[in-house]
Enzyme design. Structure first.
Site, PDB file in Angstrom:
ATOM      1  N   GLU A   1      42.955  25.314  39.696  1.00  0.00           N
ATOM      2  CA  GLU A   1      42.346  26.302  40.597  1.00  0.00           C
ATOM      3  C   GLU A   1      42.648  27.691  40.041  1.00  0.00           C
ATOM      4  OE1 GLU A   1      40.393  25.649  43.092  1.00  0.00           O
ATOM      5  OE2 GLU A   1      40.741  23.489  43.095  1.00  0.00           O
TER       6      GLU A   1
ATOM      7  N   CYS B   1      43.961  35.022  46.120  1.00  0.00           N
ATOM      8  CA  CYS B   1      42.830  34.630  45.262  1.00  0.00           C
ATOM      9  C   CYS B   1      41.530  34.751  46.047  1.00  0.00           C
ATOM     10  CB  CYS B   1      43.007  33.209  44.767  1.00  0.00           C
ATOM     11  SG  CYS B   1      43.117  32.035  46.103  1.00  0.00           S
TER      12      CYS B   1
HETATM   13  N1  LIG Z   1      42.067  29.318  43.366  1.00  0.00           N
HETATM   14  C1  LIG Z   1      43.196  29.268  44.020  1.00  0.00           C
HETATM   15  O1  LIG Z   1      43.425  28.409  44.863  1.00  0.00           O
HETATM   16  C2  LIG Z   1      44.252  30.291  43.752  1.00  0.00           C
HETATM   17  C3  LIG Z   1      45.302  30.429  44.643  1.00  0.00           C
HETATM   18  C4  LIG Z   1      46.303  31.366  44.379  1.00  0.00           C
HETATM   19  C5  LIG Z   1      46.221  32.160  43.250  1.00  0.00           C
HETATM   20  N2  LIG Z   1      45.173  32.020  42.414  1.00  0.00           N
HETATM   21  C6  LIG Z   1      45.061  32.902  41.249  1.00  0.00           C
HETATM   22  O2  LIG Z   1      46.336  33.063  40.630  1.00  0.00           O
HETATM   23  C7  LIG Z   1      46.443  34.345  40.034  1.00  0.00           C
HETATM   24  C8  LIG Z   1      47.695  35.045  40.524  1.00  0.00           C
HETATM   25  O3  LIG Z   1      48.824  34.293  40.266  1.00  0.00           O
HETATM   26  P1  LIG Z   1      49.746  34.521  38.971  1.00  0.00           P
HETATM   27  O4  LIG Z   1      49.731  35.969  38.640  1.00  0.00           O
HETATM   28  O5  LIG Z   1      51.024  33.871  39.262  1.00  0.00           O
HETATM   29  O6  LIG Z   1      48.914  33.712  37.869  1.00  0.00           O
HETATM   30  P2  LIG Z   1      49.313  33.422  36.335  1.00  0.00           P
HETATM   31  O7  LIG Z   1      48.153  32.735  35.712  1.00  0.00           O
HETATM   32  O8  LIG Z   1      49.833  34.631  35.689  1.00  0.00           O
HETATM   33  O9  LIG Z   1      50.551  32.411  36.448  1.00  0.00           O
HETATM   34  C9  LIG Z   1      50.443  31.169  37.100  1.00  0.00           C
HETATM   35  C10 LIG Z   1      51.545  30.262  36.593  1.00  0.00           C
HETATM   36  O10 LIG Z   1      51.306  29.923  35.228  1.00  0.00           O
HETATM   37  C11 LIG Z   1      52.500  30.109  34.483  1.00  0.00           C
HETATM   38  N3  LIG Z   1      52.150  30.365  33.086  1.00  0.00           N
HETATM   39  C12 LIG Z   1      51.893  31.555  32.498  1.00  0.00           C
HETATM   40  N4  LIG Z   1      51.608  31.375  31.182  1.00  0.00           N
HETATM   41  C13 LIG Z   1      51.685  30.048  30.948  1.00  0.00           C
HETATM   42  C14 LIG Z   1      51.489  29.225  29.801  1.00  0.00           C
HETATM   43  N5  LIG Z   1      51.171  29.746  28.613  1.00  0.00           N
HETATM   44  N6  LIG Z   1      51.641  27.895  29.918  1.00  0.00           N
HETATM   45  C15 LIG Z   1      51.950  27.346  31.118  1.00  0.00           C
HETATM   46  N7  LIG Z   1      52.170  28.076  32.239  1.00  0.00           N
HETATM   47  C16 LIG Z   1      52.023  29.398  32.154  1.00  0.00           C
HETATM   48  C17 LIG Z   1      53.189  31.259  35.199  1.00  0.00           C
HETATM   49  O11 LIG Z   1      54.551  31.313  34.873  1.00  0.00           O
HETATM   50  C18 LIG Z   1      52.944  30.892  36.648  1.00  0.00           C
HETATM   51  O12 LIG Z   1      53.866  29.920  37.073  1.00  0.00           O
HETATM   52  C19 LIG Z   1      45.177  35.082  40.435  1.00  0.00           C
HETATM   53  O13 LIG Z   1      44.250  34.988  39.386  1.00  0.00           O
HETATM   54  C20 LIG Z   1      44.699  34.298  41.649  1.00  0.00           C
HETATM   55  O14 LIG Z   1      43.333  34.437  41.916  1.00  0.00           O
HETATM   56  C21 LIG Z   1      44.191  31.103  42.616  1.00  0.00           C
HETATM   57  N1  LIG Z   2      44.198  29.606  50.938  1.00  0.00           N
HETATM   58  C1  LIG Z   2      44.241  31.034  50.989  1.00  0.00           C
HETATM   59  C2  LIG Z   2      44.194  31.666  49.636  1.00  0.00           C
HETATM   60  C3  LIG Z   2      45.106  31.131  48.588  1.00  0.00           C
HETATM   61  C4  LIG Z   2      45.002  31.961  47.335  1.00  0.00           C
HETATM   62  O1  LIG Z   2      45.647  32.896  46.993  1.00  0.00           O
HETATM   63  C5  LIG Z   2      43.084  31.581  51.812  1.00  0.00           C
HETATM   64  O2  LIG Z   2      42.231  30.809  52.235  1.00  0.00           O
HETATM   65  O3  LIG Z   2      43.027  32.784  52.006  1.00  0.00           O
END
Ligand SMILES: NC(=O)c1ccc[n+]([C@@H]2O[C@H](COP(=O)([O-])OP(=O)(O)OC[C@H]3O[C@@H](n4cnc5c(N)ncnc54)[C@H](O)[C@@H]3O)[C@@H](O)[C@H]2O)c1
Ligand SMILES: N[C@@H](CCC=O)C(=O)O
Length: 541
Positions: A307, A341
Site C-alpha cells: 500500500e 496517506c
Molecule cells: N496506502 C496506505 O494505506 C498508506 C498508509 C499510511 C501511509 N502510507 C504512505 O506512507 C508514506 C509515509 O510513511 P513513511 O514516510 O514512513 O514511508 P517510507 O516509504 O519512507 O517508509 C516506510 C517504511 O519503509 C522502510 N524503508 C525505507 N527504505 C527501505 C528499504 N530500502 N528497504 C526496506 N524498507 C525500507 C522505512 O524504514 C519504513 O519502515 C506516505 O507516502 C503515505 O502516503 C500509505
Molecule cells: N486509514 C486511514 C489512513 C491511513 C493512512 O495514512 C484513513 O482512512 O484516513
C-alpha cells in the site's frame, strides 16, 4: 461453530453518546501523565523471544517537543535481520500447523488486551507521532478492529478450507483425457501460508497499520519479522508495545520478531532475503516500488502486498452544500497536519461558487488551533521531522512563485521545540507539480473548473488513486463521479471528512494505480486471502 459478529470499538463515539466526554478526557490525561514517567529507557529488539542489543542505539525523541527523549532503541544491522528471519523460519512449521481456531483465540485475546490498555497505548502514540487524543484513540480503535475483524473472517470462513467432490462415473475409458470419466475423487482445497513475511510499516499509523499487516500475516499461519519505522520518522515504542501485547496474548517465541534499524539496511535485508516468502509493506510509492523492482530484477520471487502514497482530490460542485464541503475539506487536509496517506491535498471548485467557498474555507481554517496535540483544544500538531518541515517550506515557496498563497504558509511558534506549521492554502493550476506530488504536510492546493467533466479529468490525472471526495447534490454528477473516479476509497457529501477516516469492516481501504499493488483492501473480506496460497489435493480411495 457460531458465526462471530463484528462490532467496531468506537471508543470516543461511545463516551460521547453516553454523555461521558469528561471521563474520556480524564482517562487520556491520566495515561499521558503515566506514560511520560517511563520515558528515557533503553529497549532491546526481540528475536526468537530473546532480548537482543546492537552496538549502537537510536534515540527516539517526540515531535511534540524534541527535548523529550522517548527512549533508546537498537540500531539493528543486517545480521540482526538475518537472525530474526532465521527465528521466524524455525517457528513457521509449528505455527502453520496450529489449528486456525487457536490462532483466532490468540488474536481475540490481543484485541482484549489492546482494548483494556487503549488509553495508555494512545498516549504513547500521541507522544511518538504528534497525534491529537482523538486521532490517537481512533487509531488504537482501528488496531483493535483489525484484530477482531480478521479473527472473525478466519473463523467465519473456517480457515478458508473447502471440500469438493467428483462423483464416480459409471463409464470407463482406456486412456485418460481432459474431462475423462473416472473414479470418485475427494478434493480438499487448502489455503496454506507461505512462510516468513516481512512487515514493513510507516511512521504515520504505527499501531493500526502495523497491527493490521502483522495480524494478516500471522493469523493465516505465516511468521513475521516486523520492522517499525526507525530512522528520522520513528515509531519504535508503539512497535514494541505491539510485540509485548502479541506475546502476552500467546503468540509463541520466534513467530513474531521485532527488529529496529534503518530501512536501507534492516528493511533491505528482509526484502532481499531468500528465506522471506512475502513482504507486506505500507509506505511511500518510491520505497514500495523500489523493493518490488529490486526483488524481481534480481530474478527472485516474493509475494508483495503493498500500500503506497496518495494525492487525493475533492471536487466541490455548484450543487454542493458549501458548509458540509468546507468542514469535510478542512478535516481531511489538516487533520494530523496533513500526514495521512488519505489526506486531501487537491480541491477543484466550480468557478461560480469560488468567492463563497474560499471565504467559508478561510473562516473555518482560521478556527483551527495549532499547538501541543496533548492539549484537548489543539487540532493541528507538529510535523514529524525537520525534513518534513523543509519540504513544507520548499513547497510553500514554490506555491507562492507559481500561484497565490491565500492562507498560512509560515512556521507557528507554539513555544515548543517542534516543527509546527500553519495549515496552508494555495491557489494553483492543476498542471503545477504541487497538484501531482505527494507532500505529506498541511498544504491544500485549489484550482477552479467550469465543466464537471474537466474536474473529473483533473481529479484522475495523477499517478495515484487512493481516496477521493465529491460534494454535490446533483444525482447526475454523483453518478458520473462514482462511475469514473479512479480511487479505491471514495466519499460523497461526507461532512466529517472529504477523504480520510475509513472504518474497518464498513469501508475497505485500498489504493488503485500508484497507491497500491494488489487491488485488495485492508479491513475487508479480501484481505486475508492475500497471505495464503491455494492447494488442491485430490484423493481417490
Ligand atoms: N496506502 C496506505 O494505506 C498508506 C498508509 C499510511 C501511509 N502510507 C504512505 O506512507 C508514506 C509515509 O510513511 P513513511 O514516510 O514512513 O514511508 P517510507 O516509504 O519512507 O517508509 C516506510 C517504511 O519503509 C522502510 N524503508 C525505507 N527504505 C527501505 C528499504 N530500502 N528497504 C526496506 N524498507 C525500507 C522505512 O524504514 C519504513 O519502515 C506516505 O507516502 C503515505 O502516503 C500509505
Ligand atoms: N486509514 C486511514 C489512513 C491511513 C493512512 O495514512 C484513513 O482512512 O484516513
Amino acid at each position: 461453530m457460531a458465526k462471530l459478529e463484528f462490532n467496531n470499538e468506537s471508543t470516543y463515539k461511545k463516551f460521547l453518546e453516553g454523555g461521558k466526554e469528561a471521563e474520556f478526557d480524564r482517562l487520556f490525561d491520566k495515561a499521558v501523565e503515566e506514560v511520560k514517567k517511563g520515558f528515557g529507557k533503553k529497549y532491546p529488539m526481540y528475536i526468537g523471544g530473546s532480548e537482543v542489543f546492537a552496538q549502537e542505539q537510536l534515540e527516539e525523541r517526540s515531535p511534540i517537543n524534541k527535548d523529550i527523549v522517548i527512549g533508546y532503541f537498537q540500531k539493528g544491522l543486517r545480521s540482526h535481520a538475518r537472525e530474526a528471519i532465521n527465528a521466524a523460519k524455525n517457528a513457521f512449521r509449528d505455527w502453520a500447523a496450529l489449528d486456525y481456531r487457536k490462532r483466532v483465540e490468540i488474536f481475540k485475546k490481543a484485541a482484549e488486551i489492546f482494548s483494556a490498555e487503549k488509553f495508555t497505548v494512545a498516549a504513547i502514540l500521541s507522544y511518538e507521532n504528534g497525534k491529537s487524543r482523538y486521532e490517537s484513540i481512533g487509531e488504537v480503535d482501528e488496531a483493535i478492529d483489525f484484530l477482531n475483524y480478521y479473527a472473525n473472517e478466519m473463523q467465519n470462513n473456517k480457515g478458508y478450507l473447502r471440500k469438493t467432490v467428483i462423483r464416480q462415473s459409471s463409464a470407463r475409458v482406456n486412456s485418460g483425457f481432459q474431462g475423462a470419466p473416472g473414479s470418485e475423487e475427494k478434493i480438499t482445497i487448502y489455503m496454506k501460508p507461505y512462510g516468513v513475511f516481512g512487515v514493513i510499516a510507516p511512521f504515520n499509523f504505527p499501531i493500526s497499520i502495523s497491527v493490521g499487516m502483522s495480524t494478516g500475516a500471522l493469523i493465516t499461519g505465516n511468521t513475521v519479522v516486523f520492522k517499525p519505522s526507525s530512522t528520522d520518522n520513528m515509531s519504535m515504542l508503539t512497535g514494541l508495545k505491539i510485540y509485548e501485547i502479541f506475546t502476552r496474548a500467546g503468540v509463541p517465541k520466534g513467530v513474531f520478531n521485532y527488529v529496529t534499524g534503518p530501512g536501507s539496511e534492516v528493511g533491505d535485508e528482509i526484502v532481499t532475503s531468500d528465506s522471506v516468502s512475502g513482504i507486506v509493506f505500507t509506505g511511500s510509492k518510491s520505497t514500495g516500488l523500489e523493493m518490488v523492482a529490486k526483488t524481481y530484477s534480481s530474478g527472485k520471487q516474493k509475494v508483495f502486498i503493498v500500500e503506497m502514497g496518495g494525492k487525493n482530490p475533492t471536487i466541490v460542485s455548484k450543487y454542493a452544500d458549501i458548509a458540509d464541503a468546507v468542514d469535510g475539506i478542512v478535516s481531511a487536509a489538516f487533520g494530523f497536519a496533513g500526514q495521512k496517506c488519505s489526506a486531501l491535498s487537491r480541491v477543484y471548485v466550480n468557478e461560480s461558487i469560488k468567492e463563497k467557498f474560499i471565504s467559508a474555507l478561510m473562516e473555518k481554517t482560521r478556527t483551527l488551533k495549532i499547538g501541543n496535540p496533548l492539549e484537548k483544544e489543539n487540532y493541528v500538531g507538529p510535523l514529524i521531522s525537520e525534513s518534513a518541515y523543509r519540504r513544507y517550506v520548499e513547497y510553500v515557496e514554490k506555491g507562492k512563485a507559481a500561484g497565490n498563497l491565500i492562507y498560512g504558509g509560515k512556521r507557528a511558534d507554539v513555544g515548543l521545540n517542534g516543527f509546527y506549521v500553519e495549515p496552508t492554502i494555495l491557489e494553483i493550476k492543476h498542471e503545477n507539480e504541487i497538484m501531482h506530488k505527494e507532500l505529506f504536510v498541511p498544504i491544500l492546493a485549489i484550482d477552479y473548473y467550469k465543466d464537471f467533466d474537466d474536474a473529473l479529468y483533473k481529479a484522475n490525472d495523477v499517478e495515484y488513486g487512493l481516496t477521493a471526495g465529491l460534494y454535490s447534490k446533483n444525482k447526475k454528477e454523483i453518478g458520473k463521479f462514482i462511475d469514473s473516479i479512479e480511487a479505491g476509497v471514495v466519499y460523497v457529501n461526507r461532512r466529517i471528512s472529504a477523504t480520510t477516516g475509513a472504518i474497518v469492516g464498513a469501508h475497505t481501504f485500498v489504493g488503485w494505480k500508484g497507491s497500491g499493488l494488489t487491488g485488495k483492501g485492508t479491513g475487508s473480506r479480501n484481505y486475508l486471502q492475500q497471505f495464503l496460497r491455494e492447494q488442491s489435493v485430490a484423493v481417490v480411495k
